[in-house]
Design an enzyme around this catalytic site. Structure first.
Site, short mmCIF file in Angstrom:
data_model
loop_
_atom_site.label_atom_id
_atom_site.label_comp_id
_atom_site.label_asym_id
_atom_site.label_seq_id
_atom_site.Cartn_x
_atom_site.Cartn_y
_atom_site.Cartn_z
N GLU A 63 0.82 -1.22 0.00
CA GLU A 63 0.00 0.00 0.00
C GLU A 63 0.85 1.27 0.00
O GLU A 63 0.51 2.25 -0.66
CB GLU A 63 -0.91 -0.02 1.22
CG GLU A 63 -1.87 1.16 1.32
CD GLU A 63 -2.77 1.03 2.53
OE1 GLU A 63 -3.02 2.05 3.18
OE2 GLU A 63 -3.21 -0.10 2.83
N ASP A 64 1.97 1.26 0.73
CA ASP A 64 2.72 2.50 0.97
C ASP A 64 4.12 2.53 0.40
O ASP A 64 4.82 3.53 0.56
CB ASP A 64 2.80 2.77 2.48
CG ASP A 64 1.44 3.03 3.10
OD1 ASP A 64 0.57 3.56 2.39
OD2 ASP A 64 1.25 2.70 4.28
#
Length: 718
Positions: free
Chosen positions: A122-123
């Site tokens: 996600e990051d």
């Protein structure tokens, strides 16, 4: 000494006094700040504590599992390097703290590995394919399951669609939601750096969605802390008052609950029962609930905790219960046996309350150590859901899959039918707001065929859709505990239910079913059908839902019988419609009213709708019966009075069908003194069919009267 230090000191003194070992999940996050030292061939300093906790919970952990965790941590740390949280801490502290929470609860290696990596896709630049290649498909699946959908792609729908994605993934592997719950717990602990409005929004979602999910998965250790954190944000004044009460009790010189616990130890020791007796302090929300239950009255020392008795075997639990109820005065109303009848979230325990010689009443929980582990960690304690050997077994030897509990199976079913994110989001909150379930025994014919779990407050309508999906539209009646009952009947725990279905039906649900439906699955299915069959105007100018098709198809009509209208109005060129509120048929006395579109509605002269329109000055149009038959046949409403007996509904519908008559709708009133009344709206092929139909219905055994609906009754529902 500060107030916080005083509370901690008082709590520690109280714990020492009571011999209580408590687990404080908040301290686990601190290990994430120890740094990332360590060479390539040794475990980094930052995860030494994680490995120690994991080995404590799973002594069989092998060196290759430790190596997997080491590699996962190094990938997470390197990929998140340079990122910081809003608090200013290195971002790696978050996945490490989440993983420590899960390790303390007994999660196995695969879950811990995925937890360390849960934010990488996600990051960071790490991809799911890289996760799969490095750590296997199970870890890839778990990481994918908890990865949020991008707002840039989904906009305002990102949050509900992310939860939908996680729930679907949880249906295949419950560990997805375990990671999400631990992730939310750590985020809630550090929420203080956010703006107040954002804190309130996140706390609201946690209250409405995450806490109920933690309850349903049985993860009480996470649920209770989440409750307290939400309580502090959304109700700061009540939280402060509750904390003050807890602090005052912690510093009190007397310890009444400890005294009762000491007496319990003595009783069990003298009875020769090996047991561990401890005190479970109530968390803030629990204390607040007790305070509300007491009507705001001051709480006593025994109200701030419960006594926990841990034994080895199930039989020991009942032995303990016998001694407690023999040597103390039991409060019978407080006794609950969740061992013989476990809760839907795997929870098992005996609950009781006793009064000692001094009149002090203490609540007591009795359970085995295994039950206690499951009570605290829920599905996390069960490990890998794909490992059959680790799962509980049903009486028939089959594996009990916690991920396919009734509530989750229902949720996964109806979410597919809610394509709109707003509908899904509101329905999800409504579904999770149901805080308990009931179990209903379903029957096929006269034999029990299984059990059905429904939320408390569910009706027979909900049961029809829970069993048959959208085929629940074909439900024509129900028997509850052997007796015919309305579809809107609320079911109770232990009820026996038989759904009467017409498999040949092409009918749809009555609009009233929406009022009876409590589950999203039923409400979504009913609403979709009603949307696809929009309302049509009725004869008095109001709107009504479109009539459902006949339960049994009406017989085909000869072309010669559909040439001219059944009634003729003295208004040239006007279309003629028979009113559905009073269902006139020849030779009823009728009158007509001009309605929108230049049509004329034909009512029986005694119809309350007609009487009301005449009383308000509405002009009438003379009408008369013709010799023709309408294309759709005549509609009439007939009632059958009968003695209640099995198969009455089936026999009556068969008698009606044998006359070549289609059933538009049917209703069964609750039995009164072994008598029951059935109401049928039917479609007749010709004007002579009504007399023959009523004669056939009277011939059904048990039926003692059949008659036309009185106009007042027919108009009760437009």
């Amino acid at each position: 000494m500060s107030a916080e230090n005083a509370v901690n000191a008082g709590r520690a003194a109280q714990a020492r006094r009571r011999g209580l070992r408590t687990i404080d999940l908040r301290r686990l996050g601190r290990a994430a700040l120890l740094g990332t030292g360590g060479g390539r061939d040794r475990v980094p300093d930052a995860i030494e504590h994680l490995i120690k906790v994991h080995r404590t919970r799973h002594p069989e952990v092998r060196a290759d599992a430790v190596e997997t965790l080491r590699r996962a941590y190094l990938l997470a740390e390197s990929s998140h390097r340079g990122q910081t949280r809003k608090s200013g801490e290195p971002y790696i502290t978050h996945p490490l703290a989440v993983t420590l929470i899960l390790a303390e609860l007994g999660a196995e290696t695969t879950t811990l590995t995925a937890s360390l990596l849960h934010d990488t896709v996600e990051d960071t630049e790490v991809t799911l394919d890289q996760v799969g290649l490095g750590f296997g498909e199970e870890v890839r699946y778990l990481v994918d399951g908890v990865t949020k959908l991008e707002k840039v792609d989904y906009g305002a729908a990102a949050e509900p669609e992310t939860f939908r994605k996680m729930l679907v993934a949880t249906g295949s592997d419950v560990r997805v939601m375990s990671i999400k719950l631990a992730d939310r717990l750590h985020n809630m602990r550090t929420l203080g750096v956010m703006r107040p409005e954002k804190q309130a929004r996140i706390a609201g979602v946690t209250r409405d969605v995450l806490i109920p999910l933690a309850e349903r998965l049985g993860v009480q250790a996470l649920k209770t802390e989440l409750e307290d954190l939400v309580f502090a944000i959304l109700h700061p004044e009540e939280h402060a008052r509750t904390r003050a009460m807890i602090e005052a009790d912690a510093l009190a010189a007397e310890d009444p609950l400890g005294a009762v616990a000491a007496d319990v130890r003595t009783v069990l020791r003298e009875a020769g029962i090996a047991a561990e007796v401890a005190i479970r302090p109530r968390h803030a929300v629990s204390v607040h609930r007790v305070w509300l239950k007491r009507g705001g009255a001051p709480l006593g020392g025994c109200d701030f905790g419960r006594i926990l008795v841990l034994v080895a075997e199930d039989a020991d639990c009942y032995a303990v219960l016998g001694e407690l109820h023999t040597c103390f005065t039991p409060v019978i109303a407080e006794f609950k046996d969740f061992i013989a009848a476990p809760k839907f979230n795997l929870y098992q325990s005996l609950h009781t309350a006793v009064a000692d010689n001094g009149g002090r009443i203490a609540e007591i929980l009795v359970r085995t150590r295994k039950m206690h582990r499951v009570a605290e960690a829920g599905v996390i304690a069960l490990g890998d859901p794909h490992e059959v050997a680790e799962q509980p077994q049903a009486a028939d030897g089959e594996r009990v899959d916690p991920t396919q509990a009734g509530w989750l199976a229902r949720l996964l079913e109806w979410q597919r039918a809610a394509p709109d994110p707003d509908t899904f989001w509101s329905a999800l909150r409504d579904d999770l707001a149901q805080d308990r379930e009931i179990t209903v025994v379903t029957q096929q014919g006269g034999d029990a065929s299984g059990t059905l779990r429904l939320p408390a407050g569910a009706s027979c309508v909900d049961a029809a859709y829970a069993v048959h999906g959208e085929a629940g539209h074909a439900c024509v009646g129900v028997r509850v505990n052997g007796r015919l009952a309305p579809l809107g009947t609320k079911l109770r725990d232990g009820d026996t239910l038989q759904l009467l279905m017409d498999d040949s039906a092409s009918s749809g649900p009555d609009p009233d079913w929406l009022e009876h439906a409590a589950t999203p699955a039923a409400r979504i299915a009913i609403a979709r059908w009603l949307t696809q069959h929009p309302a049509d105007p009725v004869e008095d100018g109001s709107e009504r839902p479109a009539q459902a098709p006949a339960l049994r198809p009406a017989p085909a009509l000869d072309a010669a019988r559909t040439g001219e209208p059944v009634a003729v109005a003295d208004l040239p060129g006007a279309m003629v419609r028979l009113a559905r509120c009073c269902t006139p048929v020849p030779p009823d006395r009728v009158t007509g009213f001009a309605i929108r579109g230049g049509a004329v509605a034909v009512h029986r002269v005694e119809c309350p709708t007609a009487v009301r329109m005449i009383a308000t000055g509405r002009g009438t149009v003379p009408v008369r019966w013709s010799d023709g038959t309408p294309a759709g046949g005549y509609r009439a409403t007939v009632l059958a009075e009968a003695l209640s007996r099995p198969r009455l509904l089936a026999d009556l519908t068969e008698a009606i069908a044998a006359q070549g008559v289609g059933i538009v709708s049917a209703a069964v009133e609750p039995p009164q003194e072994h008598r029951v009344r059935h109401t049928y709206t039917v479609e007749l092929p010709d004007r002579h069919a009504l007399t023959a139909l009523m004669r056939a219905m009277r011939s059904v055994p048990g039926v003692y009267d059949v008659y036309r609906a009185k106009p007042a009754m027919a108009s009760a529902r437009p």
